[in-house]
Design an enzyme around this catalytic site. Structure first.
Site, mmCIF file in Angstrom:
data_model
loop_
_atom_site.group_PDB
_atom_site.id
_atom_site.type_symbol
_atom_site.label_atom_id
_atom_site.label_comp_id
_atom_site.label_asym_id
_atom_site.label_seq_id
_atom_site.Cartn_x
_atom_site.Cartn_y
_atom_site.Cartn_z
ATOM 1 C CE1 TYR A 143 -3.741 -1.488 6.054
ATOM 2 C CE2 TYR A 143 -2.577 0.521 4.770
ATOM 3 C CZ TYR A 143 -3.673 -0.709 4.419
ATOM 4 O OH TYR A 143 -3.911 -0.909 2.816
ATOM 5 C CD GLU B 176 -2.609 5.533 4.144
ATOM 6 O OE1 GLU B 176 -1.981 5.063 5.751
ATOM 7 O OE2 GLU B 176 -2.731 6.463 3.196
ATOM 8 C CB SER C 77 -1.015 0.011 1.112
ATOM 9 O OG SER C 77 -1.497 1.043 1.712
HETATM 10 P P1 GDP Z 1 -6.251 5.870 3.795
HETATM 11 O O1 GDP Z 1 -5.980 6.541 2.552
HETATM 12 O O2 GDP Z 1 -6.420 4.597 3.314
HETATM 13 O O3 GDP Z 1 -6.495 6.484 4.966
HETATM 14 O O4 GDP Z 1 -7.861 6.169 2.897
HETATM 15 P P2 GDP Z 1 -9.429 7.584 2.818
HETATM 16 O O5 GDP Z 1 -10.286 6.725 2.141
HETATM 17 O O6 GDP Z 1 -9.895 6.782 4.668
HETATM 18 O O7 GDP Z 1 -8.753 8.483 3.471
HETATM 19 C C1 GDP Z 1 -8.248 9.117 3.222
HETATM 20 C C2 GDP Z 1 -8.177 10.978 2.800
HETATM 21 O O8 GDP Z 1 -9.415 11.224 3.166
HETATM 22 C C3 GDP Z 1 -6.965 11.220 4.837
HETATM 23 O O9 GDP Z 1 -6.525 12.388 4.508
HETATM 24 C C4 GDP Z 1 -8.247 10.937 5.945
HETATM 25 O O10 GDP Z 1 -7.920 11.857 7.305
HETATM 26 C C5 GDP Z 1 -9.279 11.720 5.202
HETATM 27 N N1 GDP Z 1 -10.784 11.923 5.627
HETATM 28 C C6 GDP Z 1 -10.933 13.109 5.624
HETATM 29 N N2 GDP Z 1 -12.019 13.424 6.410
HETATM 30 C C7 GDP Z 1 -12.526 11.880 6.447
HETATM 31 C C8 GDP Z 1 -13.877 10.946 7.015
HETATM 32 O O11 GDP Z 1 -15.167 11.548 7.167
HETATM 33 N N3 GDP Z 1 -13.601 9.327 6.391
HETATM 34 C C9 GDP Z 1 -12.548 8.363 5.928
HETATM 35 N N4 GDP Z 1 -12.227 7.252 5.917
HETATM 36 N N5 GDP Z 1 -11.287 9.655 6.028
HETATM 37 C C10 GDP Z 1 -11.449 10.952 6.004
#
Ligand code: GDP
Length: 331
Positions: A157, A135, A133
């Site tokens: 993670y 990440e 990933s």
């Molecule tokens: P990630 O890159 O695997 O963490 O994928 P996510 O879709 O969970 O999050 C992507 C980005 O969106 C991160 O920077 C989060 O902090 C931001 N984000 C902002 N608001 C939200 C929310 O309500 N839910 C999630 N999942 N991410 C959010």
């Protein structure tokens, strides 16, 4: 015809990969865990041609039995705790499944296939794909990120995925297993889990348009992600295992956007203004954030001949239209 075993088959990527491999004529086995797994009926109705087998990434013996029983040519490890915020609350479980689960699957392959460094490539029977990933890059050390960029994970993670990546490379080098690590940047679709930011926004925009929801409460909307379409990314997984030599590849679009940009486009699809409907709340702010991810997919393009087919705006539109259609039907 080749046989594939997929862990994480009930997830977004598992379903797209299973469809892709079935369309290529593979026999596809999918690993499912637990008693009365609620996702099992879903995958049974959606992909009736996938043969489900029981096992768990936490249980070494079950993996050996499944690999022995299914005799796969290719194993795709997509099973993981994959939601970053959950990994802080269940850090140890994340390490066990997302990290050590990779080791257990590699051990099963090593034991069943009898891999050894002295065996010629042509006799190395079971090929392995690890879902690594972006990440892992976390607090990114360079822009854009390539296969050479050092890792700096920012969540339990991300840390677990770094272990999974390195143990995959190590088993390739130690035992000559045909093992590839695909460093995939965020990839989305109408099948994305509702907890991820893209789907939360696409569903929220659709529900607000239909009068079913008042507002959308979000976290940090200013980070940047390199978002692609999951259906494109599973093609890259398969291509990696068809190369003459195993290797690691970044898979991404080469474009980064913020959740705000995603939301602006999503609300535009339903004729609304995102700013009027989104509220920021600290409950969704993470203990440590990954601010900016941008992948350089040159190697995948040049060596695998892989390219994404769906643009960012097409992806947003596809997701919102799908949610609008589903939500219009649902009561
Ligand atoms: P990630 O890159 O695997 O963490 O994928 P996510 O879709 O969970 O999050 C992507 C980005 O969106 C991160 O920077 C989060 O902090 C931001 N984000 C902002 N608001 C939200 C929310 O309500 N839910 C999630 N999942 N991410 C959010």
């Amino acid at each position: 015809m080749p046989t594939a075993l997929i862990t994480g088959v009930t997830g977004q990527d598992g379903s797209y990969l299973a469809e892709h491999l079935l369309s290529l004529g593979y026999t596809v086995y999918g690993l499912v865990r637990g008693q009365a797994n609620p996702k099992r009926p879903l995958i049974e109705s959606m992909l009736p041609d996938v043969k489900l087998v029981e096992g768990d990434l936490l249980d070494q013996t079950s993996l050996i039995n499944v690999v022995q029983q299914t005799q796969p040519d290719e194993v795709y490890n997509l099973g993981a705790i994959s939601f970053v915020p959950l990994s802080w609350n269940q850090a140890e479980l994340t390490a066990e499944i997302t990290g050590l689960g990779v080791l257990r699957l590699l051990e099963a392959i090593r034991l069943v296939a009898g891999a050894s460094p002295s065996r010629p490539q042509s006799e190395r029977t079971i090929k392995f794909y690890q879902a690594s990933s972006s990440e892992m890059f976390g607090k990114a050390r360079e822009m854009p990120q390539t296969e050479q960029t050092p890792f700096y994970p920012r969540s339990p993670y991300g840390v677990a995925k770094v272990y999974g990546h390195h143990i995959t490379v190590n088993y390739r080098e130690s035992y000559g297993i045909f093992a590839c690590s695909g460093i995939l940047f965020n990839h989305e679709s109408p099948r994305r889990g509702l907890e991820f930011v893209t789907r939360k926004i696409s569903l929220g925009a659709a529900r607000i348009k239909l009068g079913k929801q008042k507002e959308l409460v979000m976290g940090n909307m200013d980070s940047k992600r390199d978002w692609g379409f999951a259906g494109d990314y599973v093609r890259a997984m398969h291509l990696m295992l068809q190369q003459p030599e195993p290797d690691d590849y970044v898979v991404s679009t080469g474009e980064a956007h913020s959740p705000w940009e995603f939301a602006d486009l999503a609300f535009k699809v339903v004729g609304l203004n995102a700013k009027d409907h989104i509220r920021i709340d600290s409950q969704f702010i993470r203990p440590a954030e990954v601010d900016y991810l941008l992948g350089d997919p040159s190697k995948a393009r040049e060596k695998l001949g892989w390219q994404p087919s769906v643009t960012f705006s097409e992806l947003v539109q596809m997701m919102v239209e799908s949610d609008l259609q589903q939500e219009s039907k649902a009561s």
